[in-house]
Enzyme design. Structure first.
Site, mmCIF file in Angstrom:
data_model
loop_
_atom_site.group_PDB
_atom_site.id
_atom_site.type_symbol
_atom_site.label_atom_id
_atom_site.label_comp_id
_atom_site.label_asym_id
_atom_site.label_seq_id
_atom_site.Cartn_x
_atom_site.Cartn_y
_atom_site.Cartn_z
ATOM 1 N N HIS A 164 0.913 -1.368 -0.279
ATOM 2 C CA HIS A 164 -0.042 0.120 -0.129
ATOM 3 C C HIS A 164 0.907 1.202 0.069
ATOM 4 O O HIS A 164 1.972 1.212 0.608
ATOM 5 C CB HIS A 164 -0.899 -0.035 1.121
ATOM 6 N N GLU A 218 0.567 4.085 1.513
ATOM 7 C CA GLU A 218 0.797 4.534 2.835
ATOM 8 C C GLU A 218 1.876 4.010 3.567
ATOM 9 O O GLU A 218 2.572 4.372 4.402
ATOM 10 C CB GLU A 218 -0.642 4.589 3.943
ATOM 11 N N CYS A 223 -6.030 1.791 5.820
ATOM 12 C CA CYS A 223 -6.287 0.727 6.484
ATOM 13 C C CYS A 223 -5.731 0.520 7.794
ATOM 14 O O CYS A 223 -4.873 1.402 7.903
ATOM 15 C CB CYS A 223 -5.888 -0.388 5.407
#
Length: 161
Positions: A57, A59, A87
């Site tokens: 991801h 992030e 998430c």
């Protein structure tokens, strides 16, 4: 919530990165790390399909990069702009490395609802707001002005899977 024109510039870039991710076959998410002076320090997009690793991801990649390349003070003063709310994995990584403010376009709850309405299977991970995982983080979002663009990407992703 106060979103500036500079915030919108970085959020638009995060949405562009999300579009790039989707065009490459990955989930439509993108993120940008900006330092206290407004300089983009790192950006990335989802790569979970193309890299064969569900943890890829943007992030999480930002957290890894920041831990290796910024001081504690620089991380704390930085802002992460992202197309979708972190998430739980990414929220924890963000908090563990001491990054500062998060600004997201669409909430995890919104994204989950759009995916469900479009017929996607339920996520393997619970939908949890960032502050439920990392209560001390300054978080702003959703940013209504850009939500339709992210929704269209999510719905296109579900339709192509």
């Amino acid at each position: 919530m106060t979103i500036s024109e500079a915030d919108l510039v970085h959020l638009r870039r995060a949405v562009e990165l999300a579009r790039d991710a989707l065009d490459a076959g990955d989930g439509p998410f993108g993120s940008v790390l900006v330092d206290a002076s407004g300089t983009v320090r790192f950006e990335d997009r989802n790569r979970e399909v193309t890299a064969g690793d569900a943890t890829r991801h943007p992030e999480f990649e930002i957290a890894r990069w920041a831990a290796a390349n910024l001081t504690d003070d620089e991380r704390a003063a930085a802002t992460v702009y992202t197309s979708g709310e972190h998430c739980p994995m990414c929220s924890a990584a963000h908090a563990w490395v001491g990054l500062g403010r998060i600004v997201y376009v669409a909430s995890a709850e919104q994204i989950s609802g759009w995916r469900a309405a479009a017929g996607a299977a339920a996520s393997a991970v619970a939908v949890v707001p960032i502050n439920a995982v990392a209560p001390g983080l300054p978080v702003e979002g959703p940013v209504d002005e850009l939500v339709p663009e992210v929704r269209a990407l999510i719905e296109r992703a579900v339709g192509s899977s």
